[in-house]
Scaffold this motif. Structure first.
Motif, PDB file in Angstrom:
ATOM      1  N   LEU A 180       0.921   2.346 -10.704  1.00  0.00           N
ATOM      2  CA  LEU A 180       1.415   1.875  -9.416  1.00  0.00           C
ATOM      3  C   LEU A 180       0.379   1.080  -8.631  1.00  0.00           C
ATOM      4  N   LEU A 181      -0.832   0.914  -9.193  1.00  0.00           N
ATOM      5  CA  LEU A 181      -1.882   0.214  -8.453  1.00  0.00           C
ATOM      6  C   LEU A 181      -1.516  -1.238  -8.144  1.00  0.00           C
ATOM      7  N   SER A 182      -0.815  -1.899  -9.070  1.00  0.00           N
ATOM      8  CA  SER A 182      -0.434  -3.290  -8.816  1.00  0.00           C
ATOM      9  C   SER A 182       0.551  -3.389  -7.656  1.00  0.00           C
ATOM     10  N   VAL A 183       1.511  -2.439  -7.604  1.00  0.00           N
ATOM     11  CA  VAL A 183       2.464  -2.419  -6.490  1.00  0.00           C
ATOM     12  C   VAL A 183       1.742  -2.130  -5.179  1.00  0.00           C
ATOM     13  N   GLU A 184       0.822  -1.148  -5.246  1.00  0.00           N
ATOM     14  CA  GLU A 184       0.049  -0.787  -4.046  1.00  0.00           C
ATOM     15  C   GLU A 184      -0.774  -1.964  -3.550  1.00  0.00           C
ATOM     16  N   MET A 185      -1.381  -2.722  -4.473  1.00  0.00           N
ATOM     17  CA  MET A 185      -2.202  -3.862  -4.071  1.00  0.00           C
ATOM     18  C   MET A 185      -1.356  -4.933  -3.391  1.00  0.00           C
ATOM     19  N   ALA A 186      -0.181  -5.200  -3.945  1.00  0.00           N
ATOM     20  CA  ALA A 186       0.692  -6.201  -3.346  1.00  0.00           C
ATOM     21  C   ALA A 186       1.091  -5.809  -1.925  1.00  0.00           C
ATOM     22  N   LEU A 187       1.437  -4.538  -1.720  1.00  0.00           N
ATOM     23  CA  LEU A 187       1.806  -4.074  -0.388  1.00  0.00           C
ATOM     24  C   LEU A 187       0.616  -4.118   0.568  1.00  0.00           C
ATOM     25  N   THR A 188      -0.571  -3.721   0.049  1.00  0.00           N
ATOM     26  CA  THR A 188      -1.765  -3.713   0.903  1.00  0.00           C
ATOM     27  C   THR A 188      -2.135  -5.112   1.343  1.00  0.00           C
ATOM     28  N   LEU A 189      -2.115  -6.064   0.412  1.00  0.00           N
ATOM     29  CA  LEU A 189      -2.468  -7.440   0.764  1.00  0.00           C
ATOM     30  C   LEU A 189      -1.444  -8.070   1.712  1.00  0.00           C
ATOM     31  N   LYS A 190      -0.192  -7.676   1.570  1.00  0.00           N
ATOM     32  CA  LYS A 190       0.858  -8.256   2.412  1.00  0.00           C
ATOM     33  C   LYS A 190       0.869  -7.661   3.813  1.00  0.00           C
ATOM     34  N   CYS A 191       0.603  -6.352   3.901  1.00  0.00           N
ATOM     35  CA  CYS A 191       0.793  -5.652   5.181  1.00  0.00           C
ATOM     36  C   CYS A 191      -0.480  -5.479   6.001  1.00  0.00           C
ATOM     37  N   THR A 192      -1.651  -5.737   5.408  1.00  0.00           N
ATOM     38  CA  THR A 192      -2.904  -5.530   6.137  1.00  0.00           C
ATOM     39  C   THR A 192      -3.645  -6.850   6.311  1.00  0.00           C
ATOM     40  N   ARG A 193      -4.442  -6.897   7.367  1.00  0.00           N
ATOM     41  CA  ARG A 193      -5.183  -8.118   7.672  1.00  0.00           C
ATOM     42  C   ARG A 193      -6.444  -8.244   6.825  1.00  0.00           C
ATOM     43  N   ASN A 194      -7.118  -7.100   6.570  1.00  0.00           N
ATOM     44  CA  ASN A 194      -8.397  -7.113   5.851  1.00  0.00           C
ATOM     45  C   ASN A 194      -8.285  -6.555   4.431  1.00  0.00           C
ATOM     46  N   ALA A 195      -7.080  -6.534   3.885  1.00  0.00           N
ATOM     47  CA  ALA A 195      -6.839  -6.069   2.505  1.00  0.00           C
ATOM     48  C   ALA A 195      -7.239  -4.623   2.297  1.00  0.00           C
ATOM     49  N   GLU A 196      -7.173  -3.828   3.359  1.00  0.00           N
ATOM     50  CA  GLU A 196      -7.479  -2.404   3.257  1.00  0.00           C
ATOM     51  C   GLU A 196      -6.872  -1.696   4.464  1.00  0.00           C
ATOM     52  N   TRP A 197      -6.336  -0.477   4.212  1.00  0.00           N
ATOM     53  CA  TRP A 197      -5.749   0.304   5.291  1.00  0.00           C
ATOM     54  C   TRP A 197      -6.857   0.932   6.132  1.00  0.00           C
ATOM     55  N   LYS A 198      -6.540   1.241   7.382  1.00  0.00           N
ATOM     56  CA  LYS A 198      -7.566   1.675   8.322  1.00  0.00           C
ATOM     57  C   LYS A 198      -7.991   3.115   8.110  1.00  0.00           C
ATOM     58  N   TRP A 199      -7.046   4.010   7.895  1.00  0.00           N
ATOM     59  CA  TRP A 199      -7.369   5.435   7.867  1.00  0.00           C
ATOM     60  C   TRP A 199      -7.343   6.044   6.472  1.00  0.00           C
ATOM     61  N   PHE A 200      -6.613   5.434   5.558  1.00  0.00           N
ATOM     62  CA  PHE A 200      -6.349   6.078   4.264  1.00  0.00           C
ATOM     63  C   PHE A 200      -6.298   5.005   3.187  1.00  0.00           C
ATOM     64  N   SER A 201      -6.817   5.331   1.990  1.00  0.00           N
ATOM     65  CA  SER A 201      -6.827   4.380   0.880  1.00  0.00           C
ATOM     66  C   SER A 201      -5.829   4.815  -0.188  1.00  0.00           C
ATOM     67  N   PRO A 202      -4.639   4.207  -0.237  1.00  0.00           N
ATOM     68  CA  PRO A 202      -3.671   4.559  -1.288  1.00  0.00           C
ATOM     69  C   PRO A 202      -4.209   4.281  -2.685  1.00  0.00           C
ATOM     70  N   MET A 203      -5.062   3.259  -2.831  1.00  0.00           N
ATOM     71  CA  MET A 203      -5.615   2.930  -4.139  1.00  0.00           C
ATOM     72  C   MET A 203      -6.412   4.091  -4.712  1.00  0.00           C
ATOM     73  N   VAL A 204      -7.306   4.657  -3.905  1.00  0.00           N
ATOM     74  CA  VAL A 204      -8.115   5.787  -4.370  1.00  0.00           C
ATOM     75  C   VAL A 204      -7.229   6.997  -4.630  1.00  0.00           C
ATOM     76  N   PHE A 205      -6.226   7.202  -3.781  1.00  0.00           N
ATOM     77  CA  PHE A 205      -5.322   8.337  -3.976  1.00  0.00           C
ATOM     78  C   PHE A 205      -4.564   8.229  -5.294  1.00  0.00           C
ATOM     79  N   LEU A 206      -4.058   7.042  -5.617  1.00  0.00           N
ATOM     80  CA  LEU A 206      -3.324   6.861  -6.874  1.00  0.00           C
ATOM     81  C   LEU A 206      -4.240   7.085  -8.077  1.00  0.00           C
ATOM     82  N   TYR A 207      -5.463   6.600  -7.987  1.00  0.00           N
ATOM     83  CA  TYR A 207      -6.424   6.832  -9.073  1.00  0.00           C
ATOM     84  C   TYR A 207      -6.701   8.323  -9.243  1.00  0.00           C
ATOM     85  N   LEU A 208      -6.915   9.024  -8.141  1.00  0.00           N
ATOM     86  CA  LEU A 208      -7.197  10.461  -8.233  1.00  0.00           C
ATOM     87  C   LEU A 208      -5.984  11.247  -8.728  1.00  0.00           C
TER      88      LEU A 208
END
Length: 276
Positions: free
Chosen positions: A46-74
């Motif tokens: 799901l990392l590719s889907v998460e990346m697409a959503l993160t790049l589309k919905c965030t200004r700095n390509a990263e969420w402020k409080w929580f990292s879905p990318m790290v969560f999916l990896y873990l």
């Protein structure tokens, strides 16, 4: 240009996580001999889907409080490490000279010709060590979002210290007093899982809530299981010092707040007296 750099770093960090996740799950399938365990790859898939959503919905390509990318990896590597460690516990063999079909298929490749000489215990240790390196390196490479460079450096140092504690827990599983103790191993794995689930938090973390559980676990091993070696003593002392320093900091902060409150109260009374 900055946007393109963020996209490149986002791709690179997710590729790093995905590559390690695939190797970890492949080892689980090899040890268990059951293709069903490939479903553990759902997280990194799901990392590719998460990346697409993160790049589309965030200004700095990263969420402020929580990292879905790290969560999916873990969500991929934590269950995989559990399966691998429990398999080692069940076998009760420090080195199991397994020669699976998957490993034989790789034997003709020069760069992987020595892979089948590695036993399951060496594989698990290697995956655990590289997992922590990948987490720190991936967090460093990924876009820092709204964090300052100072905050990011503090967060990475916290991750390195936390990783050292986690690796020491895995080393205790090899101690003769612990190797066959299912309860101690499961508690250690639970502590490992709890510690890793702090990695998706983007904000800089405090240390008291991290070190206290490690301290309790190590004190139990030293007192009850008689696991006493230099590393155990060192990390126990380190946990004690961190907890004491954090308690001291809390005391100082509370004391300063009370002093400021008294000072404001005196100032208010003085102003009221002058007014009257």
């Amino acid at each position: 240009m900055c946007r393109l750099l963020n996209i490149f770093l986002a791709l690179l960090s997710r590729f790093l996580f995905a590559a390690h996740g695939v190797v970890t799950v492949w080892q689980v399938v090899t040890v268990k001999g059951e293709p069903l365990y490939w479903l553990l790859l759902s997280g990194v898939a799901l990392l590719s889907v998460e990346m697409a959503l993160t790049l589309k919905c965030t200004r700095n390509a990263e969420w402020k409080w929580f990292s879905p990318m790290v969560f999916l990896y873990l969500s991929t590597v934590i269950p995989s490490i559990w399966f691998l460690e429990l398999s080692l516990l069940q076998s009760k063999l420090p080195v199991n000279d397994s020669s699976s079909h998957e490993l034989h298929l790789l034997a003709h490749i020069p760069i992987t010709a020595d892979i089948e000489e590695l036993g399951p215990e060496n594989w698990v240790a290697g995956l655990e060590q590289t997992m922590l390196i990948v987490l720190v390196l991936g967090r460093w490479l990924m876009p820092k979002g709204d964090m300052s460079r100072d905050q990011l450096s503090q967060l990475l140092m916290v991750y390195v210290g936390l990783g050292a504690d986690i690796l020491d827990i895995f080393d205790t599983f090899k101690e003769p007093e612990v190797k066959g103790n299912r309860v101690v191993v499961i508690v250690g794995l639970a502590l490992f899982s709890w510690a890793l689930m702090q990695f998706p938090l983007v904000l800089t973390q405090t240390r008291a809530s991290q070190d206290a559980p490690f301290l309790v676990y190590r004190l139990y091993l030293m007192i009850e299981e008689q696991v006493q070696n230099q590393l155990m003593i060192f990390f126990t002392c380190k946990n004690i010092l961190i907890v004491l320093l954090e308690l001291y900091r809390i005391f100082v902060v509370q004391f300063e707040q009370q002093c400021r409150g008294r000072q404001r109260l005196k100032s208010a009374k003085g102003s009221e007296f002058q007014f009257n």
